[in-house]
Motif scaffolding. Structure first.
Motif, mmCIF file in Angstrom:
data_model
loop_
_atom_site.group_PDB
_atom_site.id
_atom_site.type_symbol
_atom_site.label_atom_id
_atom_site.label_comp_id
_atom_site.label_asym_id
_atom_site.label_seq_id
_atom_site.Cartn_x
_atom_site.Cartn_y
_atom_site.Cartn_z
ATOM 1 N N ASP A 194 -13.536 -31.881 99.975
ATOM 2 C CA ASP A 194 -13.020 -32.688 98.868
ATOM 3 C C ASP A 194 -14.098 -33.076 97.857
ATOM 4 O OD1 ASP A 194 -14.436 -34.370 100.458
ATOM 5 O OD2 ASP A 194 -12.952 -35.990 100.447
ATOM 6 N N SER A 195 -15.196 -32.289 97.818
ATOM 7 C CA SER A 195 -16.266 -32.633 96.887
ATOM 8 C C SER A 195 -17.074 -31.390 96.524
ATOM 9 C CB SER A 195 -17.190 -33.683 97.504
ATOM 10 O OG SER A 195 -17.864 -33.143 98.628
ATOM 11 N N TYR A 196 -17.842 -31.513 95.452
ATOM 12 C CA TYR A 196 -18.845 -30.517 95.067
ATOM 13 C C TYR A 196 -20.212 -31.177 95.134
ATOM 14 C CZ TYR A 196 -15.459 -27.086 93.373
ATOM 15 O OH TYR A 196 -14.455 -26.161 93.284
ATOM 16 N N GLY A 197 -21.219 -30.423 95.565
ATOM 17 C CA GLY A 197 -22.570 -30.949 95.635
ATOM 18 C C GLY A 197 -23.499 -30.209 94.686
ATOM 19 N N PHE A 198 -24.395 -30.949 94.040
ATOM 20 C CA PHE A 198 -25.383 -30.359 93.142
ATOM 21 C C PHE A 198 -26.767 -30.847 93.583
ATOM 22 C CE2 PHE A 198 -21.425 -30.912 90.847
ATOM 23 C CZ PHE A 198 -21.224 -29.670 90.280
ATOM 24 N N ARG A 199 -27.690 -29.911 93.800
ATOM 25 C CA ARG A 199 -29.048 -30.263 94.217
ATOM 26 C C ARG A 199 -29.897 -30.546 92.984
ATOM 27 N NH1 ARG A 199 -29.590 -26.281 96.981
ATOM 28 N NH2 ARG A 199 -29.240 -27.099 99.091
ATOM 29 N N LEU A 200 -30.562 -31.698 92.976
ATOM 30 C CA LEU A 200 -31.417 -32.074 91.853
ATOM 31 C C LEU A 200 -32.806 -31.485 92.091
ATOM 32 C CD1 LEU A 200 -31.438 -35.378 89.951
ATOM 33 C CD2 LEU A 200 -33.628 -34.503 90.760
ATOM 34 N N LEU A 201 -33.273 -30.653 91.164
ATOM 35 C CA LEU A 201 -34.548 -29.947 91.323
ATOM 36 C C LEU A 201 -35.692 -30.668 90.620
ATOM 37 C CD1 LEU A 201 -33.282 -26.286 90.791
ATOM 38 C CD2 LEU A 201 -33.509 -27.556 92.927
ATOM 39 N N SER A 202 -35.409 -31.294 89.491
ATOM 40 C CA SER A 202 -36.446 -32.055 88.791
ATOM 41 C C SER A 202 -35.784 -33.189 88.022
ATOM 42 C CB SER A 202 -37.233 -31.160 87.834
ATOM 43 O OG SER A 202 -36.392 -30.707 86.779
ATOM 44 N N ALA A 203 -36.531 -34.264 87.815
ATOM 45 C CA ALA A 203 -35.995 -35.431 87.124
ATOM 46 C C ALA A 203 -37.084 -36.087 86.286
ATOM 47 C CB ALA A 203 -35.427 -36.427 88.131
ATOM 48 N N GLN A 204 -36.732 -36.406 85.075
ATOM 49 C CA GLN A 204 -37.651 -37.050 84.130
ATOM 50 C C GLN A 204 -36.955 -38.281 83.544
ATOM 51 O OE1 GLN A 204 -40.869 -35.795 82.844
ATOM 52 N NE2 GLN A 204 -40.987 -37.859 82.006
ATOM 53 N N VAL A 205 -37.540 -39.449 83.764
ATOM 54 C CA VAL A 205 -36.975 -40.658 83.206
ATOM 55 C C VAL A 205 -37.264 -40.694 81.709
ATOM 56 C CG1 VAL A 205 -36.975 -43.176 83.254
ATOM 57 C CG2 VAL A 205 -37.293 -41.896 85.376
ATOM 58 N N VAL A 206 -36.223 -40.938 80.924
ATOM 59 C CA VAL A 206 -36.370 -40.983 79.474
ATOM 60 C C VAL A 206 -37.288 -42.144 79.088
ATOM 61 C CG1 VAL A 206 -35.167 -41.271 77.269
ATOM 62 C CG2 VAL A 206 -34.103 -39.954 79.113
ATOM 63 N N GLY A 207 -38.372 -41.839 78.321
ATOM 64 C CA GLY A 207 -39.307 -42.866 77.872
ATOM 65 C C GLY A 207 -40.510 -43.029 78.768
ATOM 66 N N ILE A 208 -40.540 -42.316 79.902
ATOM 67 C CA ILE A 208 -41.682 -42.389 80.824
ATOM 68 C C ILE A 208 -42.203 -40.980 81.043
ATOM 69 C CG2 ILE A 208 -42.432 -43.039 83.152
ATOM 70 C CD1 ILE A 208 -40.271 -45.121 83.212
ATOM 71 N N ASP A 209 -43.522 -40.792 80.958
ATOM 72 C CA ASP A 209 -44.120 -39.457 81.058
ATOM 73 C C ASP A 209 -44.043 -38.877 82.468
ATOM 74 O OD1 ASP A 209 -44.736 -39.508 78.389
ATOM 75 O OD2 ASP A 209 -46.757 -40.340 78.700
ATOM 76 N N ALA A 210 -44.226 -39.738 83.469
ATOM 77 C CA ALA A 210 -44.276 -39.235 84.847
ATOM 78 C C ALA A 210 -42.894 -38.806 85.332
ATOM 79 C CB ALA A 210 -44.828 -40.326 85.759
ATOM 80 N N GLN A 211 -42.885 -37.720 86.130
ATOM 81 C CA GLN A 211 -41.646 -37.245 86.711
ATOM 82 C C GLN A 211 -41.294 -38.041 87.963
ATOM 83 O OE1 GLN A 211 -41.558 -33.043 87.476
ATOM 84 N NE2 GLN A 211 -40.853 -32.590 85.399
ATOM 85 N N LEU A 212 -40.001 -38.170 88.236
ATOM 86 C CA LEU A 212 -39.555 -38.815 89.472
ATOM 87 C C LEU A 212 -39.655 -37.830 90.626
ATOM 88 C CD1 LEU A 212 -36.308 -40.752 88.460
ATOM 89 C CD2 LEU A 212 -38.510 -41.740 89.058
ATOM 90 N N SER A 213 -39.956 -38.355 91.794
ATOM 91 C CA SER A 213 -39.951 -37.518 92.984
ATOM 92 C C SER A 213 -38.506 -37.253 93.399
ATOM 93 C CB SER A 213 -40.702 -38.227 94.118
ATOM 94 O OG SER A 213 -40.549 -37.503 95.326
ATOM 95 N N THR A 214 -38.241 -36.037 93.860
ATOM 96 C CA THR A 214 -36.881 -35.679 94.272
ATOM 97 C C THR A 214 -36.646 -35.927 95.759
ATOM 98 O OG1 THR A 214 -37.562 -33.383 94.584
ATOM 99 C CG2 THR A 214 -36.608 -33.968 92.438
ATOM 100 N N ASN A 215 -37.588 -36.594 96.437
ATOM 101 C CA ASN A 215 -37.368 -36.984 97.825
ATOM 102 C C ASN A 215 -37.812 -38.422 98.013
ATOM 103 O OD1 ASN A 215 -40.298 -36.917 98.891
ATOM 104 N ND2 ASN A 215 -40.049 -34.906 97.926
ATOM 105 N N CYS A 216 -37.118 -39.098 98.891
ATOM 106 C CA CYS A 216 -37.361 -40.524 99.112
ATOM 107 C C CYS A 216 -37.581 -40.758 100.603
ATOM 108 C CB CYS A 216 -36.179 -41.361 98.643
ATOM 109 S SG CYS A 216 -35.676 -41.036 96.934
ATOM 110 N N SER A 217 -38.440 -41.697 100.913
ATOM 111 C CA SER A 217 -38.672 -42.057 102.307
ATOM 112 C C SER A 217 -37.543 -42.909 102.860
ATOM 113 C CB SER A 217 -40.003 -42.830 102.434
ATOM 114 O OG SER A 217 -41.081 -42.005 102.041
#
Length: 605
Positions: A194-217
């Protein structure tokens, strides 16, 4: 030399039937799919129609009593036609539900976006947008607008420490609102049905130069609004997850829908008694007049369906405006034709209390069974009317047939055309002969049995084009039943009460229609079209068997004796002439000896 005799008295009535149902057919046929395109689900549409039909019962009863008391059938019918045209125009102004592409973001060892089909989504359990086709491992650029990031699962001390270190001792994670991301569609084996999944490969917060990590502890989740550069992904994730009762768009749609269907019910309540009054003692010829409604219904279903596809070619959504424009034009023409109809206003009788007579009639067991049969037939017909086209759309979407999808309205219009030209018209024309030969009660069982077969056949096909052939059964399952209903009502109606009797029958039909809309929406939403039609096919078969049993035990009647309470005592001359009028489906009027006079009944074939 070949010549055609034209009954000039009935000609305006036939044209009125044609134009009226030519106006009704495209709207009633395509309205469920129009509601779906606006963003409403099976359940929401079904509940709305239930409320509308229940409210219509009050109006139909009121109108039936008014025309019997004040003799204003023609004036009221003209006003109702005008109201129907005005209501159809307002459909073009109804706005869509504000659908958003909303996904749930979950971050742990990897970040996944999950698009779940909400319970109030407009998609059927039988089909989901096939976003796998054409995507493969394609990467998509998306924008995320996320809020309310929270822990899910147990919030341990380790998670709190990780949160602080990951954000340099601040609560900055909760400020991440606008994110530019690259995603890919996950394999179907990695997600639920009953769902579709999308894997996030990269993420950039608008207004911040550093990229977000795609894994969390620690397990985090957030609700995000999604905007991608792929139309299939956007279509698969669009939904409205709030309460539609809080939307002004819904109330505009509901009020317009209510006004239109109220006018529709009232127009049917008025035109059928007008026809029966004009026919007089030839009520079995009702079907020959009603078949002109089928001509209008079938012709404009095919024509308008093709025009909608033509206007919508190359567009992602269908353009339904030709439906409503055609209804306005046809209504104007019908108002002109209505002025030529010679409405018969029967003189009021002062000898009997109308309501006492009507209540006495509905106390008879065979009349109660007839009313129940009528309501059940309407209940089953409502399932097909409101959800067949929705089911056809699901079949085409599941097969992902783009050619069939482009011309789907033409196919649906053709199905309605076959309902009329191949089913309704022949059986309406021959309904009088069939009823005389088979009898009312046998025809009642035949109608229910054919409906069961028709519904079951919907579930054993994979191509919606086969529905065109199945719709030939509409002649027996609907047309014969409708002609039988009107003829039987005319037969049992005491003098001066025909409009009230038909209004009472319409009242119970409205209840059947409302229950059909409600239960149909719920079952389709919960189990899908295949199991829904199978369930209702079994219900129809059960009702058919029950009708046969009642016939066997003599609880239903082809021959109906109406006994009325006469306030005046008969004179000696009348006593010698007293007879009882009895209507037989095969032989018409019979004369039985006392105690009641046929002249006091005014019964006819």
């Amino acid at each position: 030399m070949f010549s055609i005799k034209v009954n000039r008295k009935l000609l305006p009535l036939k044209i009125c039937y044609f134009l009226m149902f030519a106006c009704l057919a495209p709207i009633i046929g395509f309205l469920p799919t129009f509601a779906r395109q606006l963003g409403y689900s099976f359940t929401i549409y079904g509940v709305s129609m239930t409320i509308i039909y229940l409210s219509s019962t009050v109006w139909t009863m009121l109108v039936g009593v008014l025309v019997d008391k004040f003799r204003v059938k023609k004036k009221l019918f003209t006003a109702v036609l005008l109201g129907m045209g005005v209501a159809s125009a307002f459909f073009m102004l109804v706005p869509k539900v504000p659908l958003d592409a909303v996904v749930e973001l979950k971050c742990l060892s990897e970040t996944v976006l999950t698009a779940t089909f909400a319970s109030n989504d407009q998609k059927s359990p039988d089909v989901k947008p096939n976003v796998n086709i054409g995507l493969g491992n394609k990467l998509m650029m998306c924008k995320l607008d996320c809020k309310d990031t929270v822990f899910y699962g147990e919030k341990s001390e380790e998670c709190v420490n990780w949160m602080a270190s990951a954000n340099n001792g601040t609560d900055e994670l909760y400020k991440y609102k606008h994110i530019d991301a690259t995603i890919e569609l996950m394999n179907r084996t990695e997600t639920t049905d009953d769902s579709y999944g999308f894997r996030l490969l990269s993420a950039q917060v608008v207004g911040i130069d550093a990229q977000l990590s795609t894994n969390c502890s620690c397990p985090l989740k957030s609700q995000c609004r999604l905007v991608c550069n792929d139309e299939a992904v956007m279509e698969a994730t669009k939904t409205y997850r709030g309460n539609v009762l809080g939307l002004y768009q819904f109330w505009i749609f509901f009020i317009t829908l209510n006004a239109y269907f109220t006018m529709t019910m009232l127009s049917s309540t008025l035109i059928n008694p007008i026809c029966l009054d004009i026919l007089g003692d030839k009520s079995v010829d009702f079907g020959k007049q009603k078949l002109w409604a089928s001509f209008g219904w079938g012709t404009f279903s095919i024509l308008i369906g093709w025009i909608v596809d033509l206007f919508s070619y190359g567009q992602r959504e269908k353009d339904y405006s030709p439906i409503f424009v055609s209804c306005i034009i046809l209504t104007v023409l019908n108002l002109i034709v209505t002025t030529q109809i010679e409405v018969v206003e029967v003189k009021k009788s002062n000898k009997q209390s109308m309501w006492k007579t009507v209540f006495g009639l509905f106390a008879k067991h065979y009349v109660v069974i007839f009313i129940a049969w009528s309501a059940i037939c309407t209940f089953l017909h409502a399932i097909i009317t409101h959800y067949l086209f929705w089911y056809m759309e699901d079949m085409v979407s599941a097969a992902n047939d783009q050619v069939q999808l482009a011309w789907l309205k033409t196919l649906q219009g053709l199905a309605q055309g076959v309902q009329c030209f191949g089913g309704e018209i022949p059986f309406l024309f021959w309904s009088g002969w069939i009823i005389k030969k088979a009898g009312y009660v046998n025809c009642m069982a035949l109608v229910l049995g054919t409906m069961a077969i028709r519904m079951y056949l919907y579930t054993v096909i994979s191509n919606p084009a086969w529905i065109v052939l199945i719709e030939l059964l509409n002649g027996v399952s609907y047309a014969l039943g409708f002609a039988l209903k009107m003829s039987y009502a005319k037969t049992i109606a005491p003098p001066d009460t025909l409009n009230t009797i038909i209004a009472c029958i319409t009242l119970f039909d409205c209840i059947g229609e409302s229950l059909g809309s409600l239960m149909g929406g719920f079952v389709f939403d919960s189990y899908g079209g295949v199991w829904a039609f199978r369930f209702f096919a079994c219900c129809s078969a059960l009702a058919c068997c029950l009708n046969v049993v009642l016939n066997f035990f003599g609880l239903t009647r082809d021959t109906t004796t109406i006994v009325l309470n006469i306030d005046e005592k008969p004179t000696k001359t009348d006593e010698n002439k007293e007879t009882c009028s009895t209507v037989d489906a095969d032989h018409g009027l019979k004369e039985l000896k006392p105690p009641y006079s046929s002249s006091s009944h005014g019964l006819s074939e």
